[in-house]
Structure formats: C-alpha cells, structure tokens
Design a protein around this motif. Structure first.
Motif, PDB file in Angstrom:
ATOM      1  N   ALA A  25       0.814  -1.220   0.000  1.00 48.02           N
ATOM      2  CA  ALA A  25       0.000   0.000   0.000  1.00 48.02           C
ATOM      3  C   ALA A  25       0.845   1.267   0.000  1.00 48.02           C
ATOM      4  O   ALA A  25       0.616   2.185   0.764  1.00 48.02           O
ATOM      5  CB  ALA A  25      -0.967   0.005   1.176  1.00 48.02           C
ATOM      6  N   ILE A  26       1.809   1.348  -0.909  1.00 48.05           N
ATOM      7  CA  ILE A  26       2.560   2.587  -1.108  1.00 48.05           C
ATOM      8  C   ILE A  26       1.769   3.443  -2.098  1.00 48.05           C
ATOM      9  O   ILE A  26       1.213   2.945  -3.071  1.00 48.05           O
ATOM     10  CB  ILE A  26       3.977   2.288  -1.627  1.00 48.05           C
ATOM     11  CG1 ILE A  26       4.741   1.438  -0.605  1.00 48.05           C
ATOM     12  CG2 ILE A  26       4.731   3.572  -1.899  1.00 48.05           C
ATOM     13  CD1 ILE A  26       6.088   0.963  -1.089  1.00 48.05           C
ATOM     14  N   TYR A  27       1.741   4.733  -1.862  1.00 48.57           N
ATOM     15  CA  TYR A  27       0.940   5.682  -2.644  1.00 48.57           C
ATOM     16  C   TYR A  27       1.570   5.942  -4.006  1.00 48.57           C
ATOM     17  O   TYR A  27       2.774   6.150  -4.116  1.00 48.57           O
ATOM     18  CB  TYR A  27       0.828   6.984  -1.863  1.00 48.57           C
ATOM     19  CG  TYR A  27       0.053   8.068  -2.567  1.00 48.57           C
ATOM     20  CD1 TYR A  27      -1.328   8.005  -2.644  1.00 48.57           C
ATOM     21  CD2 TYR A  27       0.693   9.149  -3.141  1.00 48.57           C
ATOM     22  CE1 TYR A  27      -2.044   8.994  -3.276  1.00 48.57           C
ATOM     23  CE2 TYR A  27      -0.011  10.156  -3.777  1.00 48.57           C
ATOM     24  CZ  TYR A  27      -1.377  10.067  -3.844  1.00 48.57           C
ATOM     25  OH  TYR A  27      -2.083  11.050  -4.475  1.00 48.57           O
ATOM     26  N   CYS A  28       0.753   5.958  -5.056  1.00 46.75           N
ATOM     27  CA  CYS A  28       1.202   6.281  -6.408  1.00 46.75           C
ATOM     28  C   CYS A  28       0.918   7.759  -6.693  1.00 46.75           C
ATOM     29  O   CYS A  28      -0.244   8.183  -6.674  1.00 46.75           O
ATOM     30  CB  CYS A  28       0.472   5.424  -7.436  1.00 46.75           C
ATOM     31  SG  CYS A  28       0.917   5.851  -9.139  1.00 46.75           S
ATOM     32  N   ARG A  37       4.275  -1.195  -5.354  1.00 46.43           N
ATOM     33  CA  ARG A  37       5.040  -2.224  -4.654  1.00 46.43           C
ATOM     34  C   ARG A  37       6.476  -2.201  -5.167  1.00 46.43           C
ATOM     35  O   ARG A  37       6.727  -1.827  -6.315  1.00 46.43           O
ATOM     36  CB  ARG A  37       4.428  -3.594  -4.863  1.00 46.43           C
ATOM     37  CG  ARG A  37       4.355  -3.996  -6.304  1.00 46.43           C
ATOM     38  CD  ARG A  37       3.574  -5.286  -6.510  1.00 46.43           C
ATOM     39  NE  ARG A  37       3.356  -5.536  -7.910  1.00 46.43           N
ATOM     40  CZ  ARG A  37       4.219  -6.150  -8.710  1.00 46.43           C
ATOM     41  NH1 ARG A  37       5.339  -6.573  -8.246  1.00 46.43           N
ATOM     42  NH2 ARG A  37       3.940  -6.337  -9.979  1.00 46.43           N
ATOM     43  N   PRO A  38       7.414  -2.599  -4.337  1.00 46.63           N
ATOM     44  CA  PRO A  38       8.806  -2.667  -4.794  1.00 46.63           C
ATOM     45  C   PRO A  38       9.087  -3.967  -5.550  1.00 46.63           C
ATOM     46  O   PRO A  38       8.541  -5.020  -5.214  1.00 46.63           O
ATOM     47  CB  PRO A  38       9.614  -2.615  -3.494  1.00 46.63           C
ATOM     48  CG  PRO A  38       8.689  -3.118  -2.454  1.00 46.63           C
ATOM     49  CD  PRO A  38       7.297  -2.799  -2.901  1.00 46.63           C
ATOM     50  N   VAL A  62       6.874   0.167  -8.454  1.00 50.94           N
ATOM     51  CA  VAL A  62       6.043   0.073  -9.647  1.00 50.94           C
ATOM     52  C   VAL A  62       4.570   0.056  -9.255  1.00 50.94           C
ATOM     53  O   VAL A  62       4.173  -0.589  -8.295  1.00 50.94           O
ATOM     54  CB  VAL A  62       6.414  -1.162 -10.494  1.00 50.94           C
ATOM     55  CG1 VAL A  62       6.193  -2.435  -9.729  1.00 50.94           C
ATOM     56  CG2 VAL A  62       5.645  -1.193 -11.787  1.00 50.94           C
ATOM     57  N   CYS A  63       3.764   0.784 -10.028  1.00 51.45           N
ATOM     58  CA  CYS A  63       2.308   0.779  -9.863  1.00 51.45           C
ATOM     59  C   CYS A  63       1.723  -0.148 -10.930  1.00 51.45           C
ATOM     60  O   CYS A  63       1.908   0.100 -12.124  1.00 51.45           O
ATOM     61  CB  CYS A  63       1.748   2.181 -10.022  1.00 51.45           C
ATOM     62  SG  CYS A  63      -0.060   2.237  -9.924  1.00 51.45           S
ATOM     63  N   PRO A  64       1.021  -1.209 -10.545  1.00 52.48           N
ATOM     64  CA  PRO A  64       0.471  -2.125 -11.548  1.00 52.48           C
ATOM     65  C   PRO A  64      -0.720  -1.550 -12.310  1.00 52.48           C
ATOM     66  O   PRO A  64      -1.112  -2.095 -13.335  1.00 52.48           O
ATOM     67  CB  PRO A  64       0.053  -3.338 -10.719  1.00 52.48           C
ATOM     68  CG  PRO A  64      -0.197  -2.798  -9.358  1.00 52.48           C
ATOM     69  CD  PRO A  64       0.750  -1.648  -9.180  1.00 52.48           C
ATOM     70  N   ILE A  65      -1.274  -0.449 -11.847  1.00 52.54           N
ATOM     71  CA  ILE A  65      -2.439   0.135 -12.511  1.00 52.54           C
ATOM     72  C   ILE A  65      -2.036   1.065 -13.654  1.00 52.54           C
ATOM     73  O   ILE A  65      -2.487   0.918 -14.776  1.00 52.54           O
ATOM     74  CB  ILE A  65      -3.330   0.856 -11.478  1.00 52.54           C
ATOM     75  CG1 ILE A  65      -3.876  -0.183 -10.506  1.00 52.54           C
ATOM     76  CG2 ILE A  65      -4.452   1.636 -12.163  1.00 52.54           C
ATOM     77  CD1 ILE A  65      -4.627   0.366  -9.344  1.00 52.54           C
ATOM     78  N   CYS A  66      -1.134   2.030 -13.369  1.00 47.89           N
ATOM     79  CA  CYS A  66      -0.755   3.005 -14.400  1.00 47.89           C
ATOM     80  C   CYS A  66       0.659   2.791 -14.927  1.00 47.89           C
ATOM     81  O   CYS A  66       1.098   3.513 -15.815  1.00 47.89           O
ATOM     82  CB  CYS A  66      -0.895   4.427 -13.869  1.00 47.89           C
ATOM     83  SG  CYS A  66       0.285   4.845 -12.555  1.00 47.89           S
ATOM     84  N   ASN A  67       1.398   1.803 -14.394  1.00 48.65           N
ATOM     85  CA  ASN A  67       2.760   1.455 -14.790  1.00 48.65           C
ATOM     86  C   ASN A  67       3.777   2.552 -14.481  1.00 48.65           C
ATOM     87  O   ASN A  67       4.805   2.648 -15.130  1.00 48.65           O
ATOM     88  CB  ASN A  67       2.830   1.054 -16.269  1.00 48.65           C
ATOM     89  CG  ASN A  67       3.982   0.121 -16.528  1.00 48.65           C
ATOM     90  OD1 ASN A  67       4.426  -0.590 -15.646  1.00 48.65           O
ATOM     91  ND2 ASN A  67       4.472   0.133 -17.748  1.00 48.65           N
ATOM     92  N   TRP A  68       3.500   3.383 -13.481  1.00 50.35           N
ATOM     93  CA  TRP A  68       4.464   4.375 -13.013  1.00 50.35           C
ATOM     94  C   TRP A  68       5.612   3.639 -12.347  1.00 50.35           C
ATOM     95  O   TRP A  68       5.424   2.646 -11.673  1.00 50.35           O
ATOM     96  CB  TRP A  68       3.769   5.319 -12.020  1.00 50.35           C
ATOM     97  CG  TRP A  68       4.696   6.247 -11.302  1.00 50.35           C
ATOM     98  CD1 TRP A  68       5.136   7.444 -11.749  1.00 50.35           C
ATOM     99  CD2 TRP A  68       5.271   6.055 -10.006  1.00 50.35           C
ATOM    100  NE1 TRP A  68       5.957   8.008 -10.814  1.00 50.35           N
ATOM    101  CE2 TRP A  68       6.063   7.184  -9.736  1.00 50.35           C
ATOM    102  CE3 TRP A  68       5.209   5.052  -9.053  1.00 50.35           C
ATOM    103  CZ2 TRP A  68       6.772   7.336  -8.554  1.00 50.35           C
ATOM    104  CZ3 TRP A  68       5.921   5.188  -7.880  1.00 50.35           C
ATOM    105  CH2 TRP A  68       6.688   6.321  -7.638  1.00 50.35           C
TER     106      TRP A  68
END
Length: 95
Positions: A25-28, A37-38, A62-68
């Motif tokens: 639950a790290i903020y994007c 997640r790391p 990495v954010c799995p939703i927006c690929n940031w």
C-alpha cells in the motif's frame, strides 16, 4: 539468395522484492492509488527471444495500474519513502 530475418527486442523481468506487510500500500503519485510495490527489475536485449545483454539491473517502485516506476537504490531509501508516506497520512506535511 536467402533471407534470414533477425528478430531483436527487449525483455523485462520483474521479481517480487522482500514481500512483507510494511511494503504494501505505497501511494502512487501518478494515479493516486495505494497499490505501488517494490520489485527487482531486469531488462535485457534479446535476439530470437534469447536474452543476450542486460542494460538495466536494479530496484524499482512500480504501480500495476498506471505502470508508473521510480528507481530506488537501497533499503534505507525505501524505508525513507515509507516514513514520508506515513507522515503524509498523519497530516504532517510541510510543517
């Protein structure tokens, strides 16, 4: 005369990084969700789908939703990000 095409490309591998509850639950900052997640990331140049030469080897958030994605170098840097996010959630920003 025959023609043999050589297929070149890039292949990425993401491996989970030391999974524990503290890294969830790290903020994007891009899409404003708490799914970052790391991971340990490896990127290779490939010929005929065979990895030939690595050109990136490191750790990323990495954010799995927006690929940031954002690189981090060490566990201390990751823990600093987590402390900053705890301060944001507690309302201790800028003061």
């Amino acid at each position: 005369m025959s023609f043999v095409p050589i297929i070149c490309g890039k292949r990425d591998w993401d491996v989970e990084y030391a999974q524990s509850q503290e890294y969830n639950a790290i903020y994007c900052p891009n899409c404003h969700n708490y799914k970052v997640r790391p991971v340990k990331r490896r990127e290779f140049i490939t010929i005929w789908f065979i990895p030939v030469m690595p050109f990136f080897w490191g750790k990323q958030l990495v954010c799995p939703i927006c690929n940031w994605r954002q690189d981090f170098k060490s566990d201390e840097q990751l823990k600093k990000v987590l402390r900053e996010q705890d301060n944001i959630r507690a309302g201790k920003v800028g003061g």
